[in-house]
Design a protein around this motif. Structure first.
Motif, mmCIF file in Angstrom:
data_model
loop_
_atom_site.group_PDB
_atom_site.id
_atom_site.type_symbol
_atom_site.label_atom_id
_atom_site.label_comp_id
_atom_site.label_asym_id
_atom_site.label_seq_id
_atom_site.Cartn_x
_atom_site.Cartn_y
_atom_site.Cartn_z
ATOM 1 N N PRO A 144 2.410 12.080 1.049
ATOM 2 C CA PRO A 144 1.228 11.969 1.904
ATOM 3 C C PRO A 144 0.314 10.809 1.516
ATOM 4 O O PRO A 144 -0.278 10.164 2.391
ATOM 5 N N MET A 145 0.211 10.520 0.205
ATOM 6 C CA MET A 145 -0.617 9.394 -0.210
ATOM 7 C C MET A 145 -0.008 8.077 0.241
ATOM 8 O O MET A 145 -0.722 7.156 0.662
ATOM 9 N N MET B 117 0.814 -1.202 0.000
ATOM 10 C CA MET B 117 0.000 0.000 0.000
ATOM 11 C C MET B 117 0.856 1.266 0.000
ATOM 12 O O MET B 117 0.468 2.278 -0.579
ATOM 13 N N ILE B 118 2.007 1.201 0.657
ATOM 14 C CA ILE B 118 2.937 2.336 0.570
ATOM 15 C C ILE B 118 3.323 2.571 -0.884
ATOM 16 O O ILE B 118 3.283 3.699 -1.392
ATOM 17 N N ALA B 119 3.675 1.491 -1.567
ATOM 18 C CA ALA B 119 4.078 1.602 -2.969
ATOM 19 C C ALA B 119 2.917 2.031 -3.848
ATOM 20 O O ALA B 119 3.076 2.874 -4.745
ATOM 21 N N PHE B 120 1.732 1.478 -3.598
ATOM 22 C CA PHE B 120 0.566 1.818 -4.399
ATOM 23 C C PHE B 120 0.199 3.283 -4.231
ATOM 24 O O PHE B 120 -0.052 3.999 -5.213
ATOM 25 N N GLY B 121 0.164 3.769 -2.991
ATOM 26 C CA GLY B 121 -0.157 5.170 -2.752
ATOM 27 C C GLY B 121 0.891 6.096 -3.337
ATOM 28 O O GLY B 121 0.566 7.148 -3.899
ATOM 29 N N MET C 152 -6.803 16.372 -7.183
ATOM 30 C CA MET C 152 -6.497 17.799 -7.218
ATOM 31 C C MET C 152 -5.191 18.124 -6.497
ATOM 32 O O MET C 152 -4.815 19.291 -6.381
ATOM 33 N N GLY C 153 -4.530 17.098 -5.984
ATOM 34 C CA GLY C 153 -3.295 17.326 -5.246
ATOM 35 C C GLY C 153 -3.522 17.752 -3.815
ATOM 36 O O GLY C 153 -2.577 18.148 -3.127
ATOM 37 N N ARG C 154 -4.771 17.681 -3.339
ATOM 38 C CA ARG C 154 -5.091 18.065 -1.956
ATOM 39 C C ARG C 154 -5.024 16.806 -1.087
ATOM 40 O O ARG C 154 -6.011 16.073 -0.946
ATOM 41 N N THR C 155 -3.885 16.531 -0.501
ATOM 42 C CA THR C 155 -3.667 15.259 0.194
ATOM 43 C C THR C 155 -3.796 15.343 1.713
ATOM 44 O O THR C 155 -3.786 14.299 2.378
ATOM 45 N N ASN C 156 -3.904 16.530 2.266
ATOM 46 C CA ASN C 156 -3.916 16.662 3.728
ATOM 47 C C ASN C 156 -5.164 16.035 4.357
ATOM 48 O O ASN C 156 -5.068 15.295 5.345
ATOM 49 N N ILE C 157 -6.332 16.346 3.798
ATOM 50 C CA ILE C 157 -7.569 15.809 4.362
ATOM 51 C C ILE C 157 -7.618 14.284 4.253
ATOM 52 O O ILE C 157 -7.954 13.605 5.241
ATOM 53 N N ALA D 102 0.608 6.104 -7.178
ATOM 54 C CA ALA D 102 -0.630 6.794 -7.552
ATOM 55 C C ALA D 102 -0.468 8.302 -7.425
ATOM 56 O O ALA D 102 -0.944 9.070 -8.266
ATOM 57 N N GLY D 103 0.218 8.737 -6.368
ATOM 58 C CA GLY D 103 0.461 10.163 -6.197
ATOM 59 C C GLY D 103 1.358 10.728 -7.281
ATOM 60 O O GLY D 103 1.134 11.845 -7.777
#
Length: 463
Positions: free
Chosen positions: A242-243, A63-67, A381-386, A70-71
């Motif tokens: 962050p992803m 999942m680290i690699a997938f996120g 949209m690149g908004r990863t904080n939420i 994907a980012g």
């Protein structure tokens, strides 16, 4: 085939884009479930428990690699939506560099720290050696898996969700053949299952590279495209890191749940493992819509089309409600038959345990779908904080619920941990979506994107 998602009816585009992803995800689940079926049928419950008890550890690194990949490809999709062809090539190069470095780090971590991590997860000593052999080979295979995810993500960033499907189908079928051959004919045990994954994914990477070189000129890199730009790499990492953290947090929460589950013995582990695999298949339509929406959101963000993103979210949530009800009814009526397919000899106790989990979690699938859609809309949209905050909430809620409820009401408490975490995560990410997306104007989006993404890196968009 390259597809522009900034024109046409949003829901039709998203469904058409999601269908190949859905089929591909189902084959990917077949890819994983073939391991469980073949291991459970040919090697027995003990080997099945060895695979199931250690799988969340590999799932966390995966999942680290997938996120992360994907980012990285979100930036590629944004550049494509903005018609910045040079930026697409540069993004592909920087994504490749970052992915190779990450895969090496993950592989070394799994190889050198595997046994202490398995002990930390409370893997029983009776199945420790088998679990170690299984995970060690998967640790070596992680580079092939990461590169496949990256290449598939780059192709999808250009609006083509069909081509990755073809490679995934071939890879899944090869995985089944290799698993059966290595386990049944070679007698390698659970190590044969991991070796089948390694061989099939490596062949898929080779095929992807060849096909991209032939059919996707936008992703075909020359030496002049391979110029490292520190600021541009930071822009990729700003979304990807962050992803990756968010996905690792979700996977870590699953590790905690599995660790608690492992303390209840082999039957509980086997029943929980089978039920989780069934749930992963059942929720694939919802997951596919979320993945499709990430590309839709990224391309439309690059084109500064905020109203299309809002419209797409509304239409997708309505579709997800219908799908969630349908999936819930299907799982509830046929769940016991699905669980029994994983269990040699039809062990009634294990089947009952798996059915109990499905009876609890299936009521909360719409909450899960809300997470998929809102999270991918923001990430596109690149908004990863939420989404990251939502993942932290899920981790805390899932871990607390698993440990506390398991202590109070036994193993049934573990089954409530996921649904409760989905409710908490959905509240955070959906609230964050409305707070951020509903308040941003088209002009503001265009100004942010052009100034921050084009001028900053000196790559002029093509009108």
């Amino acid at each position: 085939m390259i597809k522009d998602l900034t024109r046409g009816n949003p829901i039709k585009l998203i469904i058409c884009f999601a269908l190949p992803i859905l089929v591909g995800n189902l084959f990917q689940q077949l890819f994983q479930i073939s391991d469980i079926l073949i291991v459970g049928r040919l090697l027995g419950v003990k080997s099945l428990a060895a695979v199931g008890s250690s799988a969340p550890l590999f799932f966390m690194f995966l999942m680290i690699a997938f996120g992360f990949t994907a980012g990285l490809t979100i930036i590629t999709a944004q550049r494509f939506g903005a018609k910045d062809w040079k930026g697409v090539k540069s993004s592909a190069f920087h994504a490749l560099v970052a992915s190779v470095l990450l895969s090496v780090i993950i592989s070394l971590s799994l190889v050198f720290f595997l046994r202490p991590l398995l002990r930390l997860m409370n893997v029983p000593e009776e199945i420790m050696d088998e679990a170690h052999r299984f995970m060690f080979i998967l640790g070596v295979a992680i580079t092939s898996i990461v590169l496949y995810n990256l290449l598939s993500g780059l192709i999808r960033a250009l609006g083509d969700s069909k081509t990755p499907l073809y490679f995934l189908i071939a890879s899944s079928l090869l995985n089944i053949v290799f698993n059966f051959m290595f386990i049944y004919f070679f007698g390698w045990g659970v190590a044969g299952s991991a070796m089948g994954t390694f061989c099939s994914m490596t062949l898929s990477v080779v095929a992807c590279v060849w096909f991209i070189a032939k059919k996707f000129p936008l992703l075909k890199l020359s030496w002049k495209d391979c110029k490292y730009n520190h600021k541009f790499m930071k822009e990729h990492l700003r979304v990807a890191a962050p992803m990756a953290i968010q996905f690792s947090i979700l996977a870590l929460s699953m590790m905690i749940v599995q660790s608690v589950c492992n303390s209840f013995g082999t039957d509980i582990i086997a029943g929980f493992t089978a039920a989780m695999r069934i749930e992963q298949i059942s929720t694939q339509p919802l997951f596919a819509l979320g993945i499709a929406f990430a590309t839709f959101s990224a391309q439309n963000y690059g084109a500064a089309l905020i109203k299309r993103i809002r419209q797409g979210v509304r239409q997708c949530l309505m579709l997800c409600l219908i799908l969630s009800i349908t999936i819930t009814l299907s799982v509830r009526f046929f769940g016991s038959h699905m669980v029994s397919a994983f269990i040699e000899g039809g062990n009634e106790n294990i089947i009952h345990i798996g059915q109990q989990y499905l009876m609890i979690s299936s009521y909360f699938y719409f909450c899960l779908s809300c997470i998929f859609i809102a999270r991918n809309a923001l990430q596109g949209m690149g908004r990863t904080n939420i989404p990251l905050i939502s993942g932290i909430v899920e981790l805390g809620v899932r871990a607390f619920a698993a440990m506390y409820l398991a202590h109070v009401i036994g193993y049934i408490g573990i089954f409530w941990a996921g649904p409760i975490a989905w409710v908490g995560g959905a509240i955070v990410v959906c609230g964050g979506y409305f707070f951020i997306v509903m308040r941003i104007s088209k002009d503001e989006m265009r100004q942010i994107f052009i100034k921050k993404h084009m001028i900053q890196y000196h790559t002029d968009p093509i009108a």
